[in-house]
Design an enzyme around this catalytic site. Structure first.
Site, PDB file in Angstrom:
ATOM      1  N   HIS A 159      -1.602   1.189   6.534  1.00  0.00           N
ATOM      2  CA  HIS A 159      -2.046   2.256   7.431  1.00  0.00           C
ATOM      3  C   HIS A 159      -3.069   1.703   8.415  1.00  0.00           C
ATOM      4  CE1 HIS A 159      -5.798   2.223   5.154  1.00  0.00           C
ATOM      5  NE2 HIS A 159      -5.030   2.171   4.060  1.00  0.00           N
ATOM      6  N   HIS A 167      -7.724   5.087   7.345  1.00  0.00           N
ATOM      7  CA  HIS A 167      -9.056   4.866   6.792  1.00  0.00           C
ATOM      8  C   HIS A 167      -9.246   3.361   6.650  1.00  0.00           C
ATOM      9  CE1 HIS A 167      -6.454   4.834   3.191  1.00  0.00           C
ATOM     10  NE2 HIS A 167      -7.347   3.985   2.673  1.00  0.00           N
ATOM     11  N   GLU A 225      -8.027  -2.481   7.132  1.00  0.00           N
ATOM     12  CA  GLU A 225      -7.418  -3.220   6.031  1.00  0.00           C
ATOM     13  C   GLU A 225      -6.375  -4.213   6.521  1.00  0.00           C
ATOM     14  OE1 GLU A 225      -6.162  -0.416   2.945  1.00  0.00           O
ATOM     15  OE2 GLU A 225      -7.936   0.771   3.432  1.00  0.00           O
ATOM     16  N   ASP A 265       0.858  -1.177   0.000  1.00  0.00           N
ATOM     17  CA  ASP A 265       0.000   0.000   0.000  1.00  0.00           C
ATOM     18  C   ASP A 265       0.899   1.233   0.000  1.00  0.00           C
ATOM     19  OD1 ASP A 265      -2.317   1.484  -0.024  1.00  0.00           O
ATOM     20  OD2 ASP A 265      -3.122   0.671   1.841  1.00  0.00           O
ATOM     21  N   GLU A 321       0.070   4.570   1.862  1.00  0.00           N
ATOM     22  CA  GLU A 321      -0.006   5.535   2.961  1.00  0.00           C
ATOM     23  C   GLU A 321       1.012   5.277   4.057  1.00  0.00           C
ATOM     24  OE1 GLU A 321      -4.124   5.467   1.072  1.00  0.00           O
ATOM     25  OE2 GLU A 321      -2.606   3.989   1.626  1.00  0.00           O
ATOM     26  N   HIS A 336      -2.633  -0.177  -3.702  1.00  0.00           N
ATOM     27  CA  HIS A 336      -3.100   1.168  -3.381  1.00  0.00           C
ATOM     28  C   HIS A 336      -3.989   1.711  -4.493  1.00  0.00           C
ATOM     29  CE1 HIS A 336      -3.231   5.280  -1.961  1.00  0.00           C
ATOM     30  NE2 HIS A 336      -2.861   5.689  -3.163  1.00  0.00           N
TER      31      HIS A 336
END
Length: 275
Positions: free
Chosen positions: A105, A117, A135, A8, A10, A61
């Site tokens: 994240h 998020h 996630e 990902d 972030e 992502h």
């Protein structure tokens, strides 16, 4: 041995703001380069420990088209593009021996955390068997359902703590200390990559000691959505019901794989806005 590296954006060192993760914004190209370099560090670590390993890198992502293919270590295979089976875990199968979550994240509401998020801004929370999962947890449990432990995670300190709560024996690398949603104290990218390479090698060597995260079915799942119109769309899906209140839907899944796939669908429905 087969290793899946899900990357990902972030949670990459140095990234703190949406302009660095959004293809339409000016700082995105730097974010792509940092993301690709961290993926390469992890690939190198896996192959340091097992030069014969088969390594897949799942670009995980946004559009799933961020990692720079020509800059990726040529010894790895790139899983790119969407939609695809298993989303962020594209390439996962019954032959996968270990999964690594890089640049991840924390879940929505898990702050202080950088760019926290859960899947997108339309989902406020996902609860599986009463346990709140972002996630990190959702993907770790899907890997576990397929028999593969998550052996390594990198991201900010809050993301690392999130995995440690779920899989205490997994290795984590905190590449930054979160100060807020868009602020952190970050390692230099080269330092982050050195730590990732060493930890990836150690994680491969320790994989037999790390148990997969699993949930036994059937499973009760609750999803809190941002807007009531998202609930209206979600309830068009067979088996999905509206709970008390305007924002929560529920469903029962026969097993975790069914729950995971339906959450992926709900995340896509949550991106639809009324015309």
């Amino acid at each position: 041995m087969k290793v899946l590296i899900s990357v990902d954006m972030e949670g990459i060192s140095g990234i703190v703001h949406p302009t660095e993760t959004n293809p339409d914004r000016y700082d995105y190209e730097r974010g792509r380069a940092l993301m690709t370099a961290e993926a390469n560090a992890v690939i190198a670590g896996v192959l340091d420990a097992d030069p014969t390993a088969v390594v897949l890198v799942a670009d995980a992502h946004g559009p799933f088209r961020n990692v720079l293919p020509e800059e990726l270590d040529r010894r790895a295979h790139l899983v790119r593009g969407k939609p695809r089976p298993l989303g962020m875990l594209g390439g996962l199968d019954d032959h996968t021996d270990a999964v690594m979550l890089i640049g991840y994240h924390a879940r929505a509401g898990g702050g202080p955390a950088v760019l926290a998020h859960t899947m997108n801004d339309g989902i406020l929370d996902v609860r599986v068997a009463g346990r709140s999962l972002g996630e990190i947890g959702l993907n770790a449990a899907m890997a576990g359902h397929m028999g593969a432990p998550v052996v390594l995670l990198s991201g900010d300190d809050t993301a690392c703590a999130e995995l440690s709560e779920l899989v205490p024996s997994a290795l984590t690398v905190a590449v930054k200390q979160a100060l807020g949603q868009s602020a952190a104290i970050a390692l230099h990218p080269e330092e982050a990559r050195e730590r990732l390479r060493g930890s990836a090698a150690e994680a491969v060597e320790r994989r037999a000691q790390i148990a997969p995260l699993t949930f036994a079915g059937p499973l009760e799942v609750e999803v809190d959505l941002y807007g009531p119109y998202m609930v209206d769309l979600a309830t068009l899906v067979p088996g999905v019901s509206r709970a008390k209140g305007a924002r929560t839907i529920t469903f029962t899944a026969a097993d975790y794989a069914e729950a995971y796939r339906l959450v992926l669908l709900l995340a896509q429905l949550a991106t639809i806005r009324p015309s």
